[in-house]
Every structure is written in structure tokens, then in C-alpha cells.
Design a protein around this motif. Sequence first.
Motif, PDB file in Angstrom:
ATOM      1  N   GLN A  55       0.826  -1.211   0.000  1.00 13.64           N
ATOM      2  CA  GLN A  55       0.000   0.000   0.000  1.00 13.64           C
ATOM      3  C   GLN A  55       0.862   1.263   0.000  1.00 13.64           C
ATOM      4  N   ALA A  56       1.923   1.272   0.790  1.00 15.90           N
ATOM      5  CA  ALA A  56       2.820   2.438   0.854  1.00 15.90           C
ATOM      6  C   ALA A  56       3.519   2.665  -0.482  1.00 15.90           C
ATOM      7  N   ILE A  74      -7.263   2.775 -10.249  1.00 20.73           N
ATOM      8  CA  ILE A  74      -6.439   2.118  -9.225  1.00 20.73           C
ATOM      9  C   ILE A  74      -7.276   0.979  -8.658  1.00 20.73           C
ATOM     10  N   GLU A  75      -6.692  -0.207  -8.608  1.00 24.24           N
ATOM     11  CA  GLU A  75      -7.387  -1.383  -8.067  1.00 24.24           C
ATOM     12  C   GLU A  75      -6.523  -2.049  -7.005  1.00 24.24           C
ATOM     13  N   GLY A  76      -7.166  -2.555  -5.949  1.00 27.57           N
ATOM     14  CA  GLY A  76      -6.496  -3.375  -4.951  1.00 27.57           C
ATOM     15  C   GLY A  76      -5.879  -2.643  -3.780  1.00 27.57           C
ATOM     16  N   VAL A  83      -1.725  -4.320  -6.093  1.00 29.09           N
ATOM     17  CA  VAL A  83      -2.282  -3.025  -6.490  1.00 29.09           C
ATOM     18  C   VAL A  83      -1.865  -2.747  -7.927  1.00 29.09           C
ATOM     19  N   VAL A  84      -2.832  -2.334  -8.737  1.00 29.03           N
ATOM     20  CA  VAL A  84      -2.587  -1.952 -10.122  1.00 29.03           C
ATOM     21  C   VAL A  84      -2.976  -0.486 -10.277  1.00 29.03           C
ATOM     22  N   HIS A  93       2.222  -2.367 -11.408  1.00 23.43           N
ATOM     23  CA  HIS A  93       1.750  -3.464 -10.562  1.00 23.43           C
ATOM     24  C   HIS A  93       2.694  -3.596  -9.376  1.00 23.43           C
ATOM     25  N   VAL A  94       2.136  -3.652  -8.177  1.00 22.61           N
ATOM     26  CA  VAL A  94       2.942  -3.978  -7.004  1.00 22.61           C
ATOM     27  C   VAL A  94       2.233  -5.115  -6.273  1.00 22.61           C
ATOM     28  N   PHE A  95       2.999  -6.164  -6.022  1.00 18.14           N
ATOM     29  CA  PHE A  95       2.483  -7.398  -5.436  1.00 18.14           C
ATOM     30  C   PHE A  95       3.124  -7.677  -4.090  1.00 18.14           C
TER      31      PHE A  95
END
Length: 128
Positions: A55-56, A74-76, A83-84, A93-95
Motif C-alpha cells: 500500500q505504501a 487504481i485497483e487493490g 495493487v494496479v 503493478h505492485v504485489f
Amino acid sequence: MSVKKEISGLDRAIKCAEMALDKKAYEVKILEIARLSSIADYLVIATGTSDKQVQAIAESVRTGLKPFGKPLDIEGMAEGKWVVIDYGDVLFHVFIEDLRRYYDLDGLWGAAPPVEIPEKFLWEVKKG
């Protein structure tokens, strides 16, 4: 009223990587997907170690790119697992680590040429 600054897709992708790395994201990659798909020109992929870090990282990208325009979507963000952020020309994309391995965007887009991230943003290199 603030005026949006113009920025190229490549510069936006590098800025996404810079903002993610600023929050200690790891395994950050920029892939040039323009010749392979019409969904975007660049794909930026990053990994966080926890939902809070994911999230950060996403928030850092969103706020860091604010001067260059708002994302299309923004999703997720609430879940913090994947988060996309869609900027039209760049998909960020960050997973969380497990999901990155599971969905394997790195493998899916394996034919896409990588874009070098400027060394000055690579926090892992600076440790030494």
C-alpha cells in the motif's frame, strides 16, 4: 488550479520505478510492452514484503506522479496484496511476494524487452 506537466511514457515508467524503490520495493522491473500489446507501452512490476508496504509503495507512486496527471484507475489498494495503477501508457503493478510468483507477470511478458532503471534509484546497489 494546477497545470499538468507533460511526461513521456518512458519517463512515467521510470518515475513509477523511482517512487516504488523509494519505499524499498524490490525486484522492480520495467518492461516495454508496446510491440506486444495495445494495453500500454510499459509495464512496471514491483514487490513488497507486506500488505502495508504494498500500500505504501502504491501510494508513493500515486502521489509522486500527481504532477503528471491522475491515473485512469487504481485497483487493490484496500487489500494491499496486488495493487494496479493504470496511467494509460504505463501499467504499474505492485504485489506481495506470493502473488507475484503465482501470477508470474514476469513470465507472461517474458518476450518484452526490459528497460534499465537508472542506478541512482536502486537502493539495493547503494547498500554496499
